[in-house]
Design an enzyme around this catalytic site. Structure first.
Site, PDB file in Angstrom:
ATOM      1  N   CYS A   1     -25.601   9.115  -3.272  1.00 58.17           N
ATOM      2  CA  CYS A   1     -25.797   7.901  -4.061  1.00 58.17           C
ATOM      3  C   CYS A   1     -26.093   6.750  -3.104  1.00 58.17           C
ATOM      4  O   CYS A   1     -26.372   6.967  -1.932  1.00 58.17           O
ATOM      5  CB  CYS A   1     -24.595   7.615  -4.963  1.00 58.17           C
ATOM      6  SG  CYS A   1     -23.078   7.118  -4.116  1.00 58.17           S
TER       7      CYS A   1
ATOM      8  N   ASP B   1     -24.978   3.268 -11.903  1.00 61.37           N
ATOM      9  CA  ASP B   1     -24.000   2.868 -10.892  1.00 61.37           C
ATOM     10  C   ASP B   1     -22.867   2.090 -11.565  1.00 61.37           C
ATOM     11  O   ASP B   1     -23.091   1.005 -12.096  1.00 61.37           O
ATOM     12  CB  ASP B   1     -24.686   1.999  -9.841  1.00 61.37           C
ATOM     13  CG  ASP B   1     -23.829   1.780  -8.610  1.00 61.37           C
ATOM     14  OD1 ASP B   1     -22.611   2.034  -8.663  1.00 61.37           O
ATOM     15  OD2 ASP B   1     -24.385   1.342  -7.593  1.00 61.37           O
TER      16      ASP B   1
ATOM     17  N   ARG C   1     -20.177   7.165  -7.028  1.00 62.43           N
ATOM     18  CA  ARG C   1     -20.708   8.351  -7.709  1.00 62.43           C
ATOM     19  C   ARG C   1     -20.685   9.612  -6.854  1.00 62.43           C
ATOM     20  O   ARG C   1     -20.219  10.666  -7.312  1.00 62.43           O
ATOM     21  CB  ARG C   1     -22.139   8.080  -8.191  1.00 62.43           C
ATOM     22  CG  ARG C   1     -22.205   7.034  -9.278  1.00 62.43           C
ATOM     23  CD  ARG C   1     -23.617   6.635  -9.576  1.00 62.43           C
ATOM     24  NE  ARG C   1     -24.143   5.800  -8.494  1.00 62.43           N
ATOM     25  CZ  ARG C   1     -25.354   5.279  -8.479  1.00 62.43           C
ATOM     26  NH1 ARG C   1     -26.197   5.534  -9.470  1.00 62.43           N
ATOM     27  NH2 ARG C   1     -25.749   4.515  -7.482  1.00 62.43           N
TER      28      ARG C   1
END
Length: 155
Positions: free
Chosen positions: A4, A118, A10
């Protein structure tokens, strides 16, 4: 390898969930890792909201230090899973021929090409949404990891 932007939300969440699913399903000989495409969060621990979300749902959330992926790490990974298209683009800057999947490619209910938003910019509930997206993709990811491990063992 889960990737990420900063490697604090994440991707480390996906790494920990994958480790848990692999242990539960008896998948051995597979290592799950995570990395960033940016250098903004280098050396930082997992976001506290991500860690709380993982812990509340029975996943490990300790000892994470964010790092940025490099070409060697990308080339060594058997499977690279990005959280959104921007990460795929940045990974292809390191290796234009690298095979990169989106996490949502492993979720049969996800819209093709969609990414995992996100959660860093929002409230703690966004981390639960991220966890749900990761868990929805995990059976497909574990199946692919199992196939890759079997192919490697047969060589």
């Amino acid at each position: 390898m889960f990737v990420c932007w900063g490697n604090i939300c994440r991707s480390p969440m996906a790494e920990r969930v994958a480790q848990s699913y692999a242990e539960r399903d008896g998948l051995t000989g597979v290592e799950f890792t995570s990395a960033a495409t940016s250098s903004e969060e280098l050396g930082e621990p997992m976001d506290q909201r991500a860690a709380r979300t993982l812990s509340r749902h029975g996943y490990a959330a300790d000892d994470h230090v964010a790092h940025r992926i490099d070409r060697a790490e990308l080339d060594q990974a058997d499977l690279v899973i990005a959280m959104e298209g921007l990460h795929v683009e940045r990974l292809h800057r390191l290796d234009p021929d690298a095979e990169i999947a989106l996490l949502t490619d492993f979720d049969p209910a996800a819209q093709p090409g969609s990414g995992v938003p996100d959660p860093w910019y929002g409230s703690e509930s966004g981390f639960l949404d991220t966890l749900s997206a990761i868990e929805a993709a995990m059976p497909g990811i574990i199946d692919r990891a199992r196939s890759l491990a079997a192919a490697r063992a047969a060589q």
